[in-house]
Design an enzyme around this catalytic site. Structure first.
Site, PDB file in Angstrom:
ATOM      1  N   VAL A 271      -4.217   1.135   0.187  1.00  0.00           N
ATOM      2  CA  VAL A 271      -3.301   0.749  -0.629  1.00  0.00           C
ATOM      3  C   VAL A 271      -1.929   1.350   0.000  1.00  0.00           C
ATOM      4  O   VAL A 271      -1.798   2.718   0.008  1.00  0.00           O
ATOM      5  CB  VAL A 271      -3.399   0.685  -2.239  1.00  0.00           C
ATOM      6  CG1 VAL A 271      -3.760   2.126  -2.708  1.00  0.00           C
ATOM      7  CG2 VAL A 271      -2.195   0.016  -2.849  1.00  0.00           C
TER       8      VAL A 271
ATOM      9  N   HIS B 251       8.959   4.268   5.427  1.00  0.00           N
ATOM     10  CA  HIS B 251       7.656   4.598   5.731  1.00  0.00           C
ATOM     11  C   HIS B 251       6.651   3.564   5.512  1.00  0.00           C
ATOM     12  O   HIS B 251       5.825   3.164   5.959  1.00  0.00           O
ATOM     13  CB  HIS B 251       7.238   5.798   4.801  1.00  0.00           C
ATOM     14  CG  HIS B 251       5.819   6.374   4.939  1.00  0.00           C
ATOM     15  ND1 HIS B 251       4.743   5.941   3.649  1.00  0.00           N
ATOM     16  CD2 HIS B 251       5.049   7.178   5.688  1.00  0.00           C
ATOM     17  CE1 HIS B 251       3.738   6.590   4.218  1.00  0.00           C
ATOM     18  NE2 HIS B 251       4.055   7.174   5.515  1.00  0.00           N
TER      19      HIS B 251
ATOM     20  N   PHE C 270      -9.985  -7.439   5.745  1.00  0.00           N
ATOM     21  CA  PHE C 270      -8.689  -6.602   5.351  1.00  0.00           C
ATOM     22  C   PHE C 270      -8.455  -6.525   3.922  1.00  0.00           C
ATOM     23  O   PHE C 270      -8.028  -7.610   3.309  1.00  0.00           O
ATOM     24  CB  PHE C 270      -7.474  -7.266   6.014  1.00  0.00           C
ATOM     25  CG  PHE C 270      -6.393  -6.670   6.332  1.00  0.00           C
ATOM     26  CD1 PHE C 270      -6.065  -5.718   7.070  1.00  0.00           C
ATOM     27  CD2 PHE C 270      -5.285  -6.823   5.202  1.00  0.00           C
ATOM     28  CE1 PHE C 270      -4.837  -4.854   7.055  1.00  0.00           C
ATOM     29  CE2 PHE C 270      -4.146  -6.188   5.325  1.00  0.00           C
ATOM     30  CZ  PHE C 270      -3.891  -5.272   6.071  1.00  0.00           C
TER      31      PHE C 270
END
Length: 161
Positions: free
Chosen positions: A79, A87, A112
């Site tokens: 996550v 970032h 994924f």
């Protein structure tokens, strides 16, 4: 999978070797994703899928690359929550490209299960926890197994073709 138009994916993964690779940040979200993936693998008949933990989402790609030769499929869970710096964009792009590279280079499907969310509430809503609207860990695991089953049914590709 959830959402309008999303397919319901099921597969018989009995006999497949599958590993779950999970980041460690955001414990509550990650616990939900891992539980969903483990539940999906059990439903698909996959026995004894090891859980490999890495520090963060960036490390998922290298861990999957190392594991790919020994497995029929991998499930990558992580996550990334948007912050006030770029970032977020770098991590999301890097992990997406990295995991895609692992699967296309090795021929091993990588489910994924990386959440890329604006805030923690969105992540919790996708983590498969009680009250969540989605279960992305389950979806990623089932997609990996279904893809492995499909690939196993295809004739191997030869360089002469």
């Amino acid at each position: 999978m959830s959402g309008k138009g999303a397919p319901v994916v099921t597969a018989n993964g009995q006999g497949l070797k599958v590993a779950i690779v999970a980041a460690s940040w955001h414990t509550d979200v990650m616990d939900g994703l891992v539980a969903g993936a483990e539940r999906a693998l059990k439903e698909a008949g996959v026995a004894d899928a090891p859980l490999v933990r890495v520090p963060g989402t960036v490390e998922l790609s290298v861990a999957c690359a190392r594991l790919a030769p020994a497995y029929d499929a991998l499930v990558a869970l992580g996550v990334v929550i948007r912050g006030g710096t770029p970032h977020f964009d770098y991590v999301c792009s890097g992990v997406t490209h990295g995991l895609t590279d692992v699967s296309t280079r090795t021929g091993v499907p990588v489910g994924f299960g990386v959440l890329t969310c604006d805030d923690e509430a969105q992540a919790l809503d996708r983590a498969g926890l009680p009250g969540s609207s989605e279960d992305k860990g389950h979806e990623a695991a089932m997609a990996a197994v279904a893809t492995a089953v499909t690939l196993a049914s295809l004739a191997p590709r030869t360089l002469d073709a």
